[in-house]
Design an enzyme around this catalytic site. Structure first.
Site, short mmCIF file in Angstrom:
data_model
loop_
_atom_site.label_atom_id
_atom_site.label_comp_id
_atom_site.label_asym_id
_atom_site.label_seq_id
_atom_site.Cartn_x
_atom_site.Cartn_y
_atom_site.Cartn_z
CB SER A 100 -0.97 -0.05 1.19
OG SER A 100 -2.02 0.87 1.03
CG ASP A 241 -5.66 -3.89 -4.00
OD1 ASP A 241 -6.39 -3.15 -3.31
OD2 ASP A 241 -4.42 -3.79 -3.99
CG HIS A 269 -5.28 -2.85 -0.02
ND1 HIS A 269 -4.46 -2.51 -1.08
CD2 HIS A 269 -4.92 -2.00 0.99
CE1 HIS A 269 -3.68 -1.51 -0.73
NE2 HIS A 269 -3.93 -1.20 0.54
#
Length: 290
Positions: A100, A241, A269
């Site tokens: 991320s 994601d 994610h």
């Protein structure tokens, strides 16, 4: 072993290392407002079989100094913190794995401090590049026109975060993990509860942080440097994601010179148990070749 690292006159970071001290170092860089404990113990232990693994709390997360309100900083400072952590542990060069925001910080290290990076693994993020994405049909798509955050996640992020006590905050975080997971892997609420209870206990409070969202996001583009890098880079594609959906991983593989792409089936994610083994295998295969 746990320790604190002074990275500035007003900033001290919590850090931990696992694995043999003479093994090749591997630095784990988490996402925005995420403690280093966001890297699950099981995954860290799998990597520590072959590496000296270092994970740490960004400033304004976990046990690290909460400094933003008195001493605001740009997001690029978090990449400098990563180098300071390596310095503190006496590591000249490390394999770096970022997820991320941590994937963006890893790109900054690849671009700005390649002398400190043995290899890079980038997970769940977007490219710090203005180079268009070349679609399978040959169309060139500007990065700003690629798919964005999912509507469900945007709606969740738009809700005001109120302090209604530790149990309410815990439930909010678990719901956040459910949405981040993307839905292809069945959501394990008990696992998310356990992880967040540990993070709250580690941090010493349940209050939600916002510093990284408020930090200056400018000055992060590295188009030319990423296109010319010689750092071996692995891009992890997560098909579910909701933050950086397809084709962001493919775009990253296009803009970072020589990058390889590997898909972790079902991954969103988040780092549920189901992805630990394939993700560790992909990372270890990459670091073993670098």
């Amino acid at each position: 072993m746990e320790r604190f690292v002074d990275v500035a006159s007003c900033v001290r970071l919590w850090a931990q290392e696992l694995g043999a001290p003479d093994a090749p170092a591997l630095l784990l860089v988490m996402g925005a407002q995420a403690s280093g404990l966001g890297w699950p113990d099981e995954l860290v232990e799998s990597l520590a079989v072959r590496h000296r693994v270092i994970r740490y709390d960004h400033r304004d997360t976990g046990r690290s100094t909460a400094s933003f309100d008195e001493h605001p900083y740009p997001l690029t400072a978090l990449a400098e913190d990563a180098v300071a952590v390596l310095d503190a542990f006496g590591v000249e060069r490390a394999h770096v794995v970022g997820m991320s925001l941590g994937g963006m910080l890893t790109q900054l290290l690849v671009a700005d401090r390649p002398d400190r990076v043995l290899s890079a693994t980038v997970i769940g993020t977007t490219a710090l590049s203005s180079t268009p994405y070349v679609a399978p049909d040959g169309r060139r798509v500007p990065p700003e026109e690629l798919p964005g955050v999912s509507p469900e996640l945007m709606e969740l992020w738009s809700r005001p975060v109120e302090d209604l006590g530790p149990e309410a905050e815990l439930e909010r975080r678990v719901e956040h993990w459910r949405v981040l997971g993307g839905g292809l892997i069945p959501f394990d609420a008990a696992y998310a509860h356990e992880l967040e209870r540990r993070i709250i206990a580690h941090t010493g409070h349940h209050r939600a942080g916002t510093a990284h969202a408020r930090a200056d996001h400018s000055g992060m583009e590295r188009t030319g440097q990423l296109a010319a890098t010689e750092v071996p880079t692995l891009i992890v594609s997560a098909p579910a994601d909701p933050v950086a959906p397809a084709p962001h991983a493919e775009h990253l593989a296009q803009v970072i010179r020589g990058a390889r792409l590997v898909e972790i089936p079902g991954m969103g994610h988040a780092l549920p148990r189901e992805v630990h083994a394939p993700l560790a295998a992909a990372i270890l295969d990459h670091t073993g070749q670098s």
